[in-house]
Design an enzyme around this catalytic site. Structure first.
Site, PDB file in Angstrom:
ATOM      1  N   ASP A 174      31.434  69.169  27.294  1.00 24.41           N
ATOM      2  CA  ASP A 174      31.582  69.530  28.721  1.00 24.41           C
ATOM      3  C   ASP A 174      31.403  71.013  29.039  1.00 24.41           C
ATOM      4  O   ASP A 174      32.203  71.586  29.800  1.00 24.41           O
ATOM      5  CB  ASP A 174      32.955  69.074  29.224  1.00 24.41           C
ATOM      6  N   LYS A 228      30.227  60.860  30.826  1.00 21.11           N
ATOM      7  CA  LYS A 228      31.519  60.169  30.847  1.00 21.11           C
ATOM      8  C   LYS A 228      32.226  60.421  32.172  1.00 21.11           C
ATOM      9  O   LYS A 228      31.924  61.373  32.885  1.00 21.11           O
ATOM     10  CB  LYS A 228      32.395  60.623  29.675  1.00 21.11           C
ATOM     11  N   CYS A 266      39.688  67.455  26.781  1.00 23.91           N
ATOM     12  CA  CYS A 266      38.544  66.670  26.327  1.00 23.91           C
ATOM     13  C   CYS A 266      38.191  66.938  24.860  1.00 23.91           C
ATOM     14  O   CYS A 266      37.793  66.015  24.145  1.00 23.91           O
ATOM     15  CB  CYS A 266      37.352  66.900  27.246  1.00 23.91           C
TER      16      CYS A 266
END
Length: 208
Positions: free
Chosen positions: A13, A111, A156
């Site tokens: 990310d 996601k 994450c």
């Protein structure tokens, strides 16, 4: 530490909304970019993840009347932190940081695109049952060790590392190629979890 063709770099990310000026900025988030670019050049296998939310996502505080960001609610899969709206599909905030070298990536995993469930981990959504497809990819490629870097260390990155370890992979988190949010002691909890699960913490220099 020698990197082999059975190792994979999992970059979590590194998107504009998680960097300075973004909607959910991780302190110093963009500082991971040079480190990740350096280390990625040494890996044959590189996977990027990308948060990719619809605007009406259940985890966004503005979608819950009277709720403020960083409060929690209970959903059918457990406790959910409410976040500022971020990484909305098709927006500049959802794009990878402009200086991230993405051309080495073999795979991009999106996601969090299901409205009713958040997804921290690169392997499973937050119900811990719905797969992203990455686990099958890693197994079919017969990869062995997952090196994790990116944003944020205590969400994450943590969930991805834990799920990879639970699935039977050796896992190492490149700490100086990560940055954390540190929400209510979450960074300390992350380090404790890594120790308990046998997830290694390694430095960038050890891999160069």
């Amino acid at each position: 530490m020698q990197i082999s063709d059975r190792d994979v770099l999992l970059v979590i990310d590194v998107q504009n909304d998680f960097c300075t000026g973004g909607a959910l900025a991780v302190p110093g988030g963009e500082k991971v970019v040079p480190a990740i670019n350096r280390i990625a050049a040494n890996f044959t296998n590189v996977v990027l993840t990308q948060d990719w939310h619809p605007g009406d996502h259940v985890s966004f505080a503005p979608n819950h009347a009277g709720k403020q960001p960083f409060r929690t609610i209970e959903l059918d899969y457990g406790t959910q932190v409410l976040w500022p709206s971020h990484c909305v599909q098709g927006t500049v905030g959802a794009e990878f940081h402009g200086e991230l070298e993405i051309s080495r990536a073999n795979l991009v995993v999106r996601k969090g695109f299901r409205r009713g469930i958040d997804s921290y981990s690169a392997l499973f959504e937050n119900d811990h049952r719905t797969p992203t497809g990455l686990l099958g990819y890693l197994r079919e490629r017969e990869l062995k060790t997952v090196f994790v870097a990116g944003l944020a260390l205590d969400f994450c990155v943590r969930f991805s590392a834990e799920d990879a370890r639970k699935a039977g992979f050796e896992v190492a988190v490149i700490e100086d190629a990560c940055r954390g949010i540190d929400l209510d002691g979450s960074v300390v909890a992350t380090h404790r979890s890594f120790r308990e699960r046998g997830i290694s913490i390694v430095s960038l220099e050890a891999l160069l």
